[in-house]
Design an enzyme around this catalytic site. Structure first.
Site, PDB file in Angstrom:
ATOM      1  N   GLY A 156       0.815  -1.208   0.000  1.00 40.40           N
ATOM      2  CA  GLY A 156       0.000   0.000   0.000  1.00 40.40           C
ATOM      3  C   GLY A 156       0.849   1.260   0.000  1.00 40.40           C
ATOM      4  N   ASP A 157       1.935   1.249   0.784  1.00 41.81           N
ATOM      5  CA  ASP A 157       2.848   2.385   0.814  1.00 41.81           C
ATOM      6  C   ASP A 157       3.553   2.541  -0.533  1.00 41.81           C
ATOM      7  OD1 ASP A 157       2.180   2.550   3.531  1.00 41.81           O
ATOM      8  OD2 ASP A 157       3.838   1.228   4.088  1.00 41.81           O
TER       9      ASP A 157
END
Length: 312
Positions: free
Chosen positions: A255-256
């Site tokens: 996600g990052d």
């Protein structure tokens, strides 16, 4: 340049064990210690993709110095606000064929004086950048509206603000006068914001959900659908982005990594298609690596070409 903010960074410590024995001594020979936190994962991916960036946040003590040293080792430019308290450790014990037990320190409690001083420090950094990413949970001592104030400062400075948080801090930002440029809520977070169940596989229902008043004024909403890709809303346009089947080595930090790709393409004023395909590609590349917040830039172009994009 992109400013990446990590308000509660940590030293991520990994202890791999064949078997975790409770109430006894466990000896570890292969220990990994890295500068951790969602914003620092974003920083590493941007750096690997050769994007100019400046990492910031709040650090303190010996652990804070270790975090800065690790970033120096990786040649990632940083300017942190320093406090007297000690930053935190985040321990992951990897054991018994795929099990992971985590021990997470809470970290420092930020004083009112330090909270105000960091805002002034942050305001100075905004003069150097065109986009800012705000990632992760808030440390103790900061009010739920702290990110909302940071988004407002960015907006007033003409800087695009990309926000990746949840719960009360996300809600406060959505209720504020100045909205984030982009948010990246998941299925659970959308359901909590709307107080109703959400099925991300129901595209018509998701389109309706993202047009709820709570999201008014947010330019970009990107909803991850895991291995199925993502669904996105940009102003009045809706997009479906699909990714190819890949071998997943480690999904942590994807996600990052997606956020890093979105930020670099938004900062470059790319088209909607390139923005979403870039985010999906960097997220994919992270899952293919053992190391969290890591991508192989040599694989970017071939996997970018495999991402499909269509307006719905």
């Amino acid at each position: 340049m992109i400013l990446t903010v990590t308000l509660n960074p940590a030293v991520d410590i990994s202890y791999p064990l064949q078997t975790l024995v409770i109430d006894d001594v466990n000896r570890v020979s292969d220990v990994s210690k890295t500068a951790g936190g969602k914003g620092l994962n974003v920083s590493r991916v941007l750096h690997l993709m050769q994007q100019p960036l400046l990492a910031t946040g709040i650090v303190g003590g010996h652990i804070g110095n270790f975090i800065k040293q690790k970033l120096d080792d990786d040649q990632i430019q940083h300017e942190f606000f320093e406090i007297q308290q000690e930053s935190r450790n985040a321990i992951a014990i990897l054991h018994d064929d795929g099990c992971q037990t985590e021990i997470l320190e809470a970290g420092p409690t930020i004083s009112a004086d330090d909270a105000q001083a960091f805002m002034q420090f942050y305001g100075q950094l905004l003069t150097k950048v065109s986009t800012v990413t705000l990632s992760g949970s808030l440390p103790k001592g900061l009010g739920a509206d702290y990110y909302a104030k940071m988004v407002e400062m960015a907006g007033n400075a003409g800087v695009k603000a990309i926000l990746d948080t949840s719960g009360a801090s996300l809600l406060a930002s959505l209720k504020a006068t100045v909205k984030p440029t982009l948010i990246k809520p998941n299925e659970t977070e959308i359901a909590q914001l709307l107080d109703q169940p959400i099925d991300v596989t129901d595209i018509d229902g998701l389109k309706t959900a993202l047009q709820a008043p709570i999201f008014a004024g947010v330019e970009w909403i990107v909803v991850s659908m895991g291995a199925a890709g993502a669904f996105a809303k940009h102003n009045d346009h809706f997009y479906r982005v699909s990714i190819p089947k890949i071998h997943v080595e480690n999904p942590v930090g994807s996600g990052d990594s997606t956020l890093a790709g979105l930020a670099m393409a938004i900062d470059a004023n790319e088209s909607d298609e390139v923005i979403l395909k870039t985010g999906m590609t960097t997220g994919m590349l992270n899952t293919m690596e053992k190391q969290t917040g890591f991508v192989n830039p040599e694989l970017f172009e071939p996997y970018f070409a495999k991402v499909t994009f269509k307006e719905v």
